[in-house]
Design a protein around this motif. Sequence first.
Motif, PDB file in Angstrom:
ATOM      1  N   GLY A  80       0.978  -1.052   0.181  1.00  0.00           N
ATOM      2  CA  GLY A  80       0.017   0.058  -0.058  1.00  0.00           C
ATOM      3  C   GLY A  80       0.681   1.186  -0.015  1.00  0.00           C
ATOM      4  O   GLY A  80       0.560   2.152  -0.731  1.00  0.00           O
ATOM      5  N   TRP A  81       1.967   1.237   0.830  1.00  0.00           N
ATOM      6  CA  TRP A  81       2.832   2.438   0.615  1.00  0.00           C
ATOM      7  C   TRP A  81       3.431   2.475  -0.539  1.00  0.00           C
ATOM      8  O   TRP A  81       3.756   3.703  -1.015  1.00  0.00           O
ATOM      9  CB  TRP A  81       3.807   2.221   1.940  1.00  0.00           C
ATOM     10  CG  TRP A  81       4.867   3.090   1.851  1.00  0.00           C
ATOM     11  CD1 TRP A  81       4.912   4.557   2.276  1.00  0.00           C
ATOM     12  CD2 TRP A  81       6.352   3.013   1.312  1.00  0.00           C
ATOM     13  NE1 TRP A  81       6.231   5.241   2.135  1.00  0.00           N
ATOM     14  CE2 TRP A  81       6.849   4.211   1.220  1.00  0.00           C
ATOM     15  CE3 TRP A  81       6.758   1.976   0.405  1.00  0.00           C
ATOM     16  CZ2 TRP A  81       8.364   4.326   0.730  1.00  0.00           C
ATOM     17  CZ3 TRP A  81       8.318   2.053  -0.033  1.00  0.00           C
ATOM     18  CH2 TRP A  81       8.694   3.196   0.289  1.00  0.00           C
ATOM     19  N   TYR A  82       3.893   1.389  -0.953  1.00  0.00           N
ATOM     20  CA  TYR A  82       4.613   1.611  -2.362  1.00  0.00           C
ATOM     21  C   TYR A  82       3.668   2.077  -3.295  1.00  0.00           C
ATOM     22  O   TYR A  82       3.935   2.914  -4.231  1.00  0.00           O
ATOM     23  CB  TYR A  82       5.092   0.182  -2.685  1.00  0.00           C
ATOM     24  CG  TYR A  82       5.518   0.103  -4.240  1.00  0.00           C
ATOM     25  CD1 TYR A  82       6.897   0.719  -4.517  1.00  0.00           C
ATOM     26  CD2 TYR A  82       4.824  -0.676  -5.087  1.00  0.00           C
ATOM     27  CE1 TYR A  82       7.370   0.561  -5.679  1.00  0.00           C
ATOM     28  CE2 TYR A  82       5.288  -0.782  -6.523  1.00  0.00           C
ATOM     29  CZ  TYR A  82       6.684   0.018  -6.746  1.00  0.00           C
ATOM     30  OH  TYR A  82       7.047   0.021  -8.149  1.00  0.00           O
ATOM     31  N   VAL A  83       2.499   1.714  -3.644  1.00  0.00           N
ATOM     32  CA  VAL A  83       1.552   1.924  -4.594  1.00  0.00           C
ATOM     33  C   VAL A  83       1.223   3.677  -4.690  1.00  0.00           C
ATOM     34  O   VAL A  83       0.755   4.511  -5.319  1.00  0.00           O
ATOM     35  CB  VAL A  83       0.546   1.085  -4.910  1.00  0.00           C
ATOM     36  CG1 VAL A  83       0.584  -0.205  -5.347  1.00  0.00           C
ATOM     37  CG2 VAL A  83      -0.643   1.181  -3.709  1.00  0.00           C
ATOM     38  N   HIS A  84       1.122   3.732  -3.298  1.00  0.00           N
ATOM     39  CA  HIS A  84       0.744   5.420  -2.875  1.00  0.00           C
ATOM     40  C   HIS A  84       2.015   6.337  -3.269  1.00  0.00           C
ATOM     41  O   HIS A  84       1.561   7.306  -3.754  1.00  0.00           O
ATOM     42  CB  HIS A  84       0.583   5.355  -1.345  1.00  0.00           C
ATOM     43  CG  HIS A  84       0.531   6.760  -0.921  1.00  0.00           C
ATOM     44  ND1 HIS A  84      -0.908   7.652  -0.953  1.00  0.00           N
ATOM     45  CD2 HIS A  84       1.120   7.718  -0.008  1.00  0.00           C
ATOM     46  CE1 HIS A  84      -0.745   8.809  -0.564  1.00  0.00           C
ATOM     47  NE2 HIS A  84       0.332   8.795  -0.064  1.00  0.00           N
ATOM     48  N   LEU A  86       3.442   5.991  -5.927  1.00  0.00           N
ATOM     49  CA  LEU A  86       3.352   5.871  -7.194  1.00  0.00           C
ATOM     50  C   LEU A  86       2.109   6.788  -7.529  1.00  0.00           C
ATOM     51  O   LEU A  86       1.799   6.953  -8.873  1.00  0.00           O
ATOM     52  CB  LEU A  86       3.126   4.590  -7.788  1.00  0.00           C
ATOM     53  CG  LEU A  86       4.643   3.500  -7.770  1.00  0.00           C
ATOM     54  CD1 LEU A  86       4.076   2.292  -8.234  1.00  0.00           C
ATOM     55  CD2 LEU A  86       5.716   4.058  -8.304  1.00  0.00           C
ATOM     56  N   ARG A  87       1.467   7.081  -6.881  1.00  0.00           N
ATOM     57  CA  ARG A  87       0.086   8.054  -6.745  1.00  0.00           C
ATOM     58  C   ARG A  87      -0.858   7.272  -7.440  1.00  0.00           C
ATOM     59  O   ARG A  87      -1.557   7.616  -8.296  1.00  0.00           O
ATOM     60  CB  ARG A  87       0.465   9.338  -7.614  1.00  0.00           C
ATOM     61  CG  ARG A  87       1.401  10.193  -7.062  1.00  0.00           C
ATOM     62  CD  ARG A  87       1.650  11.547  -7.859  1.00  0.00           C
ATOM     63  NE  ARG A  87       2.504  12.366  -7.336  1.00  0.00           N
ATOM     64  CZ  ARG A  87       2.527  13.303  -6.338  1.00  0.00           C
ATOM     65  NH1 ARG A  87       1.533  13.370  -5.846  1.00  0.00           N
ATOM     66  NH2 ARG A  87       3.597  13.930  -5.918  1.00  0.00           N
ATOM     67  N   LEU A  88      -0.949   6.003  -6.794  1.00  0.00           N
ATOM     68  CA  LEU A  88      -1.765   4.901  -7.319  1.00  0.00           C
ATOM     69  C   LEU A  88      -2.746   4.669  -6.109  1.00  0.00           C
ATOM     70  O   LEU A  88      -2.490   4.860  -4.847  1.00  0.00           O
ATOM     71  CB  LEU A  88      -1.295   3.711  -7.772  1.00  0.00           C
ATOM     72  CG  LEU A  88      -0.564   3.826  -8.984  1.00  0.00           C
ATOM     73  CD1 LEU A  88      -0.023   2.523  -9.300  1.00  0.00           C
ATOM     74  CD2 LEU A  88      -1.431   4.323 -10.529  1.00  0.00           C
ATOM     75  N   PRO A  89      -4.137   4.349  -6.238  1.00  0.00           N
ATOM     76  CA  PRO A  89      -4.961   3.845  -4.813  1.00  0.00           C
ATOM     77  C   PRO A  89      -4.441   2.760  -4.268  1.00  0.00           C
ATOM     78  O   PRO A  89      -4.085   1.856  -5.096  1.00  0.00           O
ATOM     79  CB  PRO A  89      -6.453   3.871  -5.789  1.00  0.00           C
ATOM     80  CG  PRO A  89      -6.274   3.370  -7.202  1.00  0.00           C
ATOM     81  CD  PRO A  89      -4.979   4.208  -7.464  1.00  0.00           C
ATOM     82  N   VAL A  90      -4.592   2.838  -3.333  1.00  0.00           N
ATOM     83  CA  VAL A  90      -3.945   1.822  -2.447  1.00  0.00           C
ATOM     84  C   VAL A  90      -5.001   0.679  -2.553  1.00  0.00           C
ATOM     85  O   VAL A  90      -4.691  -0.755  -2.562  1.00  0.00           O
ATOM     86  CB  VAL A  90      -3.912   2.037  -1.015  1.00  0.00           C
ATOM     87  CG1 VAL A  90      -3.525   0.894   0.138  1.00  0.00           C
ATOM     88  CG2 VAL A  90      -2.993   2.996  -0.700  1.00  0.00           C
ATOM     89  N   VAL A  91      -6.306   0.737  -2.618  1.00  0.00           N
ATOM     90  CA  VAL A  91      -7.221  -0.210  -2.701  1.00  0.00           C
ATOM     91  C   VAL A  91      -8.240   0.219  -4.079  1.00  0.00           C
ATOM     92  O   VAL A  91      -8.604   1.339  -3.937  1.00  0.00           O
ATOM     93  CB  VAL A  91      -7.985  -0.278  -1.433  1.00  0.00           C
ATOM     94  CG1 VAL A  91      -9.326  -1.551  -1.968  1.00  0.00           C
ATOM     95  CG2 VAL A  91      -7.317  -0.928  -0.302  1.00  0.00           C
ATOM     96  N   ASP A  92      -8.218  -0.641  -4.816  1.00  0.00           N
ATOM     97  CA  ASP A  92      -9.274  -0.587  -6.188  1.00  0.00           C
ATOM     98  C   ASP A  92     -10.669  -0.771  -5.709  1.00  0.00           C
ATOM     99  O   ASP A  92     -11.032  -1.950  -5.526  1.00  0.00           O
ATOM    100  CB  ASP A  92      -8.901  -1.451  -7.270  1.00  0.00           C
ATOM    101  CG  ASP A  92      -9.819  -0.970  -8.293  1.00  0.00           C
ATOM    102  OD1 ASP A  92     -10.533  -0.307  -8.369  1.00  0.00           O
ATOM    103  OD2 ASP A  92      -9.124  -1.879  -9.611  1.00  0.00           O
TER     104      ASP A  92
END
Length: 296
Positions: A80-84, A86-92
């Motif tokens: 979750g921290w990693y995708v955050h 990348l400015r992506l949603p943590v949960v789809d």
Amino acid sequence: MSPALPTRRQDIEAVRVLAAFGIVWFHAHAPQLALGYAGLVVFLVLSVWLSAGSRQGWAAVRQRARRLLLPWALWFVVYGWYVHTLRLPVVDTRHGLLAGVLAGSNIHLWYLPFMFAVLLLADGLRRLLPARGLALGAGLLATALALAIPLWRPHTLGSFYPLRQWADAALPVSYGLMLLGAGALTPAQRTAALAVPVLAAALMAPLESFGLTSALGLGVCAWLARRPAPAPGGWSVQWLSDLCMGIYLVHILVLEALLLRTPLRGALLAVAVFAVSALLVAGGRALAPRWRGWWS
């Protein structure tokens, strides 16, 4: 033949390592993706087949929660921290919050809560059904799912995560349940229970690629169940097999955050991701052995 619960057979542990490598191979987009995806089929079958234990009731639930849900929660935060970043949603949440959470902050995390539920189901079925009934029923279900691959898989491929993973997992999970009870079958019944789902999947291969993937994965597991257990002693890959869950959990981070920035691609990328992931897991376990069950 020994289809009952195998205990630390090194041929099975070696196949488990190869299955983990197959999953890495698939995610690295190396050549012959169907071969890599067969690793997931093997991983799922072995996860169910090797699941029988001495603990029952709430003790088994707690054991499975520690083994699967604690690492899931930890890696959910890490990815979750990693995708955050990348400015992506943590949960789809496009298909609902529950679907997003079960899919995980990275899609490969779906395996952990799914397998927790599957193993609780397996525990319940083993208590409720005689071993022979479990083996025959699960074998019939695996055969039916294999024969119906061209009917159901095009629809599930168009669905959302993690539904498509659950659908693909249904066949190997059924085969693993069959192996749990196969020791109660007659020799002829065992042979049929092992072979018929494999043949059914192979027959569907020209119509749907998952038929070939399933036939390969189930065929390897059938071979393991048919062959005599090796004599104790001799060669061992236990040290590497013990790292497989950790490799599965960490390899996406190694792939995306580290090695995709290198010129490595294809087979070389897959080998590098597997090797680096194994080194990280082994190093982490050596530095903090007390906490290894929390994350690997």
